[in-house]
Design a protein around this motif. Structure first.
Motif, PDB file in Angstrom:
ATOM      1  N   SER A   1     -12.458  -0.530 -35.515  1.00 48.12           N
ATOM      2  CA  SER A   1     -13.784  -0.303 -34.943  1.00 48.12           C
ATOM      3  C   SER A   1     -14.169  -1.432 -33.996  1.00 48.12           C
ATOM      4  O   SER A   1     -13.990  -2.605 -34.312  1.00 48.12           O
TER       5      SER A   1
ATOM      6  N   TYR B   1     -16.395   5.664 -34.030  1.00 49.36           N
ATOM      7  CA  TYR B   1     -15.707   6.808 -34.623  1.00 49.36           C
ATOM      8  C   TYR B   1     -14.215   6.510 -34.481  1.00 49.36           C
ATOM      9  O   TYR B   1     -13.636   6.687 -33.408  1.00 49.36           O
TER      10      TYR B   1
ATOM     11  N   LYS C   1     -21.229   2.134 -35.455  1.00 53.97           N
ATOM     12  CA  LYS C   1     -21.318   3.523 -34.989  1.00 53.97           C
ATOM     13  C   LYS C   1     -19.990   4.040 -34.425  1.00 53.97           C
ATOM     14  O   LYS C   1     -19.922   5.145 -33.910  1.00 53.97           O
TER      15      LYS C   1
ATOM     16  N   PRO D   1     -11.382   7.356 -36.909  1.00 53.11           N
ATOM     17  CA  PRO D   1     -10.671   7.861 -38.085  1.00 53.11           C
ATOM     18  C   PRO D   1      -9.157   7.726 -37.999  1.00 53.11           C
ATOM     19  O   PRO D   1      -8.474   7.808 -39.024  1.00 53.11           O
TER      20      PRO D   1
ATOM     21  N   GLN E   1     -14.743   5.552 -29.484  1.00 52.68           N
ATOM     22  CA  GLN E   1     -14.834   6.944 -29.902  1.00 52.68           C
ATOM     23  C   GLN E   1     -13.448   7.565 -29.765  1.00 52.68           C
ATOM     24  O   GLN E   1     -12.966   7.751 -28.656  1.00 52.68           O
ATOM     25  N   GLU E   2     -12.814   7.834 -30.907  1.00 55.88           N
ATOM     26  CA  GLU E   2     -11.455   8.362 -30.895  1.00 55.88           C
ATOM     27  C   GLU E   2     -11.440   9.888 -30.892  1.00 55.88           C
ATOM     28  O   GLU E   2     -12.467  10.540 -31.086  1.00 55.88           O
ATOM     29  N   ASN E   3     -10.245  10.432 -30.692  1.00 51.67           N
ATOM     30  CA  ASN E   3     -10.050  11.859 -30.606  1.00 51.67           C
ATOM     31  C   ASN E   3      -8.670  12.166 -31.160  1.00 51.67           C
ATOM     32  O   ASN E   3      -7.746  11.369 -30.991  1.00 51.67           O
TER      33      ASN E   3
ATOM     34  N   LYS F   1      -8.472   3.329 -37.445  1.00 56.22           N
ATOM     35  CA  LYS F   1      -9.192   2.519 -38.441  1.00 56.22           C
ATOM     36  C   LYS F   1      -9.545   1.147 -37.864  1.00 56.22           C
ATOM     37  O   LYS F   1      -9.623   0.145 -38.573  1.00 56.22           O
TER      38      LYS F   1
ATOM     39  N   SER G   1     -19.566   1.946 -28.576  1.00 54.95           N
ATOM     40  CA  SER G   1     -18.582   1.806 -29.646  1.00 54.95           C
ATOM     41  C   SER G   1     -17.391   2.681 -29.301  1.00 54.95           C
ATOM     42  O   SER G   1     -17.513   3.627 -28.516  1.00 54.95           O
TER      43      SER G   1
END
Length: 160
Positions: free
Chosen positions: A45, A38, A36, A40, A63-65, A43, A61
């Motif tokens: 996780s 995020y 789950k 992007p 969670q990027e921004n 790359k 998990s």
């Protein structure tokens, strides 16, 4: 001058199957949480599963921004949610699975420095160690019986 030697002891399991069934289940929950993520931009996780003394398991998990430092690691996602939802519960064990989406990650990946500090805060708060189990996608699993093994010169409230 005095020289100070700091040593740590970790246990290394050849694979997840060497762990007791309850820990295999916790690692499985971390693996599910990793799906789950995020991620992007990096790359990379990460999934974490945190067992509380009340029997609850909280997962997180990464969670990027696009504003890269604004993201949050899996470990802190789980820790802060657990702290908000169950403020009186103690953290007992944390399982972490991490890996690249671009190539196999076969070596154990420990928590980053910011996550180590966050875990340390809760160890100090609850005055009880938190067992940590971490690995890459497959392969060896490392166990630390306390965050203090990974961050021996701990910064905590006593320094404030």
């Amino acid at each position: 001058m005095k020289e100070v030697k700091i040593e740590t002891t970790l246990q290394v399991f050849d694979n997840i199957k060497e762990l007791p069934e309850a820990l295999q289940a916790l690692m499985s929950q971390a693996s599910e949480a990793r799906q789950k993520a995020y991620a992007p931009y990096s790359k990379f996780s990460v999934g974490a599963a945190l067992l509380l003394d009340n029997g609850e398991v909280i997962t997180g998990s990464n969670q990027e921004n696009a504003s890269y430092p604004s993201g949050l690691c899996a470990e802190r996602t789980a820790i802060y949610y657990a702290g908000a939802k169950f403020p009186k519960a103690k953290f007992v064990k944390m399982a972490i699975i991490a890996g690249s989406q671009l190539h196999p990650t076969l070596t154990p990946i420990p928590p980053c420095g910011a996550c180590r500090q966050a875990i340390a805060e809760y160890e100090v708060k609850q005055d009880t160690p938190i067992e940590l189990y971490f690995m890459g996608e497959t392969g060896k699993v490392v166990r630390s019986n306390s965050l203090g093994n990974l961050l021996p010169l701990l910064f905590d409230k006593s320094a404030l």
